[in-house]
Design a protein around this motif. Structure first.
Motif, mmCIF file in Angstrom:
data_model
loop_
_atom_site.group_PDB
_atom_site.id
_atom_site.type_symbol
_atom_site.label_atom_id
_atom_site.label_comp_id
_atom_site.label_asym_id
_atom_site.label_seq_id
_atom_site.Cartn_x
_atom_site.Cartn_y
_atom_site.Cartn_z
ATOM 1 N N PHE A 62 0.831 -1.204 0.000
ATOM 2 C CA PHE A 62 0.000 0.000 0.000
ATOM 3 C C PHE A 62 0.865 1.253 0.000
ATOM 4 C CE2 PHE A 62 -1.918 3.359 2.619
ATOM 5 C CZ PHE A 62 -2.950 3.716 1.780
ATOM 6 N N GLU A 63 1.899 1.257 0.822
ATOM 7 C CA GLU A 63 2.788 2.420 0.878
ATOM 8 C C GLU A 63 3.498 2.637 -0.460
ATOM 9 O OE1 GLU A 63 3.063 4.691 3.220
ATOM 10 O OE2 GLU A 63 1.623 3.643 4.489
ATOM 11 N N ALA A 64 3.920 1.573 -1.106
ATOM 12 C CA ALA A 64 4.590 1.696 -2.404
ATOM 13 C C ALA A 64 3.638 2.257 -3.455
ATOM 14 C CB ALA A 64 5.126 0.344 -2.845
ATOM 15 N N MET A 65 2.393 1.809 -3.439
ATOM 16 C CA MET A 65 1.410 2.331 -4.401
ATOM 17 C C MET A 65 1.052 3.772 -4.089
ATOM 18 S SD MET A 65 -1.201 -0.767 -5.336
ATOM 19 C CE MET A 65 -1.526 -1.396 -3.709
ATOM 20 N N ARG A 66 0.999 4.114 -2.804
ATOM 21 C CA ARG A 66 0.688 5.498 -2.427
ATOM 22 C C ARG A 66 1.807 6.440 -2.855
ATOM 23 N NH1 ARG A 66 -0.723 7.225 3.637
ATOM 24 N NH2 ARG A 66 1.516 7.224 3.895
ATOM 25 N N GLU A 67 3.042 6.013 -2.678
ATOM 26 C CA GLU A 67 4.180 6.828 -3.095
ATOM 27 C C GLU A 67 4.226 6.976 -4.624
ATOM 28 O OE1 GLU A 67 6.332 8.575 -1.253
ATOM 29 O OE2 GLU A 67 5.185 7.958 0.512
ATOM 30 N N ALA A 68 3.750 5.958 -5.340
ATOM 31 C CA ALA A 68 3.750 6.016 -6.799
ATOM 32 C C ALA A 68 2.604 6.858 -7.337
ATOM 33 C CB ALA A 68 3.669 4.602 -7.371
ATOM 34 N N GLY A 69 1.648 7.243 -6.460
ATOM 35 C CA GLY A 69 0.533 8.074 -6.897
ATOM 36 C C GLY A 69 -0.588 7.306 -7.564
ATOM 37 N N VAL A 70 -0.757 6.060 -7.194
ATOM 38 C CA VAL A 70 -1.795 5.229 -7.794
ATOM 39 C C VAL A 70 -3.182 5.672 -7.342
ATOM 40 C CG1 VAL A 70 -2.713 2.872 -7.895
ATOM 41 C CG2 VAL A 70 -0.267 3.261 -8.057
ATOM 42 N N PHE A 71 -3.309 6.064 -6.085
ATOM 43 C CA PHE A 71 -4.611 6.399 -5.512
ATOM 44 C C PHE A 71 -4.917 7.873 -5.706
ATOM 45 C CE2 PHE A 71 -2.873 2.962 -2.807
ATOM 46 C CZ PHE A 71 -3.739 1.969 -3.229
ATOM 47 N N GLN A 72 -6.181 8.183 -5.974
ATOM 48 C CA GLN A 72 -6.580 9.583 -6.136
ATOM 49 C C GLN A 72 -6.902 10.227 -4.782
ATOM 50 O OE1 GLN A 72 -9.882 9.690 -8.818
ATOM 51 N NE2 GLN A 72 -8.676 8.996 -10.571
ATOM 52 N N SER A 73 -7.456 9.449 -3.858
ATOM 53 C CA SER A 73 -7.906 10.016 -2.586
ATOM 54 C C SER A 73 -6.830 10.031 -1.514
ATOM 55 C CB SER A 73 -9.116 9.247 -2.078
ATOM 56 O OG SER A 73 -8.767 7.909 -1.836
ATOM 57 N N VAL A 74 -5.702 9.383 -1.742
ATOM 58 C CA VAL A 74 -4.630 9.320 -0.755
ATOM 59 C C VAL A 74 -3.377 9.888 -1.389
ATOM 60 C CG1 VAL A 74 -3.257 7.823 0.716
ATOM 61 C CG2 VAL A 74 -5.621 7.228 0.230
ATOM 62 N N GLY A 75 -2.915 11.003 -0.856
ATOM 63 C CA GLY A 75 -1.731 11.632 -1.413
ATOM 64 C C GLY A 75 -0.464 10.998 -0.858
ATOM 65 N N PRO A 76 0.686 11.404 -1.380
ATOM 66 C CA PRO A 76 1.963 10.901 -0.836
ATOM 67 C C PRO A 76 2.123 11.299 0.605
ATOM 68 C CG PRO A 76 2.303 12.025 -2.931
ATOM 69 C CD PRO A 76 0.887 12.259 -2.525
#
Length: 79
Positions: A62-76
């Motif tokens: 999840f952290e790797a995907m969040r850092e990559a900007g995969v999610f729209q509602s969760v920023g880095p």
């Protein structure tokens, strides 16, 4: 050329006679194919899933995907 008559085909009991032969063959083949699918597809797939999830860390993913900007509602992290 002689014009002889053809003998009438024996139709009575034909279905039962054919089923006595073909039903066990169909049953045997279906059991064989089912067993082959189980041992060549299902079991290796179950083993590979178990191996994958043995060391899988969902939060790390999840952290790797969040850092990559995969999610729209969760920023880095940190923003």
């Amino acid at each position: 050329m002689s014009s002889g008559t053809l003998a009438k085909p024996i139709m009575r009991g034909m279905l039962a006679k054919r089923l006595r032969i073909h039903l066990p063959i169909a049953l045997g083949l279906s059991i064989f194919v089912g067993a082959m699918v189980k041992f060549t597809v299902t079991e290796p797939r179950k083993r590979s899933y178990a191996e994958f999830y043995k060391n899988y860390d969902a939060m790390k993913e999840f952290e790797a995907m969040r850092e990559a900007g995969v999610f729209q509602s969760v920023g880095p992290k940190g923003k």
